[in-house]
Design an enzyme around this catalytic site. Structure first.
Site, PDB file in Angstrom:
ATOM      1  N   HIS A 105      78.803   7.940  18.830  1.00 28.71           N
ATOM      2  CA  HIS A 105      78.633   6.703  19.584  1.00 28.71           C
ATOM      3  C   HIS A 105      77.898   6.922  20.899  1.00 28.71           C
ATOM      4  O   HIS A 105      78.371   7.657  21.762  1.00 28.71           O
ATOM      5  CB  HIS A 105      80.000   6.064  19.873  1.00 28.71           C
ATOM      6  CG  HIS A 105      79.867   4.758  20.622  1.00 28.71           C
ATOM      7  ND1 HIS A 105      79.836   3.540  19.982  1.00 28.71           N
ATOM      8  CD2 HIS A 105      79.714   4.500  21.940  1.00 28.71           C
ATOM      9  CE1 HIS A 105      79.673   2.589  20.881  1.00 28.71           C
ATOM     10  NE2 HIS A 105      79.609   3.147  22.080  1.00 28.71           N
TER      11      HIS A 105
ATOM     12  N   HIS B  45      71.020   1.705  17.824  1.00 29.54           N
ATOM     13  CA  HIS B  45      70.497   1.531  16.466  1.00 29.54           C
ATOM     14  C   HIS B  45      69.007   1.277  16.520  1.00 29.54           C
ATOM     15  O   HIS B  45      68.523   0.503  17.336  1.00 29.54           O
ATOM     16  CB  HIS B  45      71.204   0.381  15.734  1.00 29.54           C
ATOM     17  CG  HIS B  45      71.283  -0.883  16.519  1.00 29.54           C
ATOM     18  ND1 HIS B  45      72.209  -1.074  17.508  1.00 29.54           N
ATOM     19  CD2 HIS B  45      70.546  -2.021  16.460  1.00 29.54           C
ATOM     20  CE1 HIS B  45      72.056  -2.271  18.037  1.00 29.54           C
ATOM     21  NE2 HIS B  45      71.040  -2.866  17.427  1.00 29.54           N
TER      22      HIS B  45
HETATM   23  P1  5GP Z   1      70.784  -5.941  18.201  1.00 29.01           P
HETATM   24  O1  5GP Z   1      70.719  -7.423  18.444  1.00 29.01           O
HETATM   25  O2  5GP Z   1      71.979  -5.318  18.908  1.00 29.01           O
HETATM   26  O3  5GP Z   1      69.496  -5.220  18.503  1.00 29.01           O
HETATM   27  O4  5GP Z   1      70.976  -5.736  16.650  1.00 29.01           O
HETATM   28  C1  5GP Z   1      72.218  -5.853  16.008  1.00 29.01           C
HETATM   29  C2  5GP Z   1      71.907  -6.100  14.559  1.00 29.01           C
HETATM   30  O5  5GP Z   1      73.089  -5.850  13.819  1.00 29.01           O
HETATM   31  C3  5GP Z   1      71.471  -7.530  14.244  1.00 29.01           C
HETATM   32  O6  5GP Z   1      70.173  -7.514  13.650  1.00 29.01           O
HETATM   33  C4  5GP Z   1      72.543  -8.045  13.284  1.00 29.01           C
HETATM   34  O7  5GP Z   1      72.019  -8.864  12.251  1.00 29.01           O
HETATM   35  C5  5GP Z   1      73.150  -6.768  12.749  1.00 29.01           C
HETATM   36  N1  5GP Z   1      74.558  -6.864  12.389  1.00 29.01           N
HETATM   37  C6  5GP Z   1      75.549  -7.464  13.113  1.00 29.01           C
HETATM   38  N2  5GP Z   1      76.731  -7.327  12.487  1.00 29.01           N
HETATM   39  C7  5GP Z   1      76.490  -6.615  11.352  1.00 29.01           C
HETATM   40  C8  5GP Z   1      77.334  -6.170  10.283  1.00 29.01           C
HETATM   41  O8  5GP Z   1      78.550  -6.369  10.257  1.00 29.01           O
HETATM   42  N3  5GP Z   1      76.726  -5.492   9.278  1.00 29.01           N
HETATM   43  C9  5GP Z   1      75.374  -5.243   9.260  1.00 29.01           C
HETATM   44  N4  5GP Z   1      74.884  -4.579   8.227  1.00 29.01           N
HETATM   45  N5  5GP Z   1      74.547  -5.643  10.258  1.00 29.01           N
HETATM   46  C10 5GP Z   1      75.108  -6.328  11.289  1.00 29.01           C
HETATM   47 ZN    ZN Z   2      80.026   3.013  18.014  1.00 23.05          ZN
END
Ligand code: 5GP
Ligand code: ZN
Length: 113
Positions: free
Chosen positions: A46, A99
């Site tokens: 993490h 990520h």
């Molecule tokens: P961020 O907005 O932090 O750059 O990206 C987070 C990403 O995680 C988003 O594109 C969202 O669709 C994805 N996401 C959120 N919750 C989950 C989940 O429970 N499973 C998966 N596979 N993706 C998720």
């Molecule tokens: Zn984490």
């Protein structure tokens, strides 16, 4: 991290569609894809964001990039894809476990930076 969504995916406590796994990384399909290929590549350890990862463990950052290359190859987009690390809420980060968004497979729906 007990309550971190992506740590829960790493531990198998929340289901995800895995596309690649190494000793130190895992890659799974985004639940709400913004492109025909939309895979999230994460270190199992993490770190809140790519800045924290890069500062603390650049070798692990390199392993994330190696996983990005492996996933791009598996998904058939190695010659044309984009990698995004949203960092901080103002830049769209909603999950605070670093990520890489690997986006590819088309040119619609995820406009140019
Ligand atoms: P961020 O907005 O932090 O750059 O990206 C987070 C990403 O995680 C988003 O594109 C969202 O669709 C994805 N996401 C959120 N919750 C989950 C989940 O429970 N499973 C998966 N596979 N993706 C998720
Ligand atoms: Zn984490």
């Amino acid at each position: 991290m007990e309550d971190c969504l992506f740590c829960k995916i790493v531990r198998g406590e929340i289901p995800a569609t895995l596309v690649h796994e190494t000793e130190t990384t895992v890659a799974f399909r985004d639940i709400s894809p913004k492109a025909p290929v939309h895979v999230l590549v994460i270190p199992k350890a993490h770190y809140a964001n790519v800045a924290e990862l890069g500062a603390a463990d650049p070798a692990l950052g390199g392993q994330v990039l190696a996983a990005v290359e492996a996933v791009a190859t598996k998904e058939g987009v190695r010659d044309s894809f984009r990698v995004v690390f949203n960092t901080g809420p103002a830049m769209g980060q909603t999950v605070f476990h670093v990520h890489a968004h690997l986006l590819g497979g088309g040119s619609t729906g995820f406009g140019a930076v």
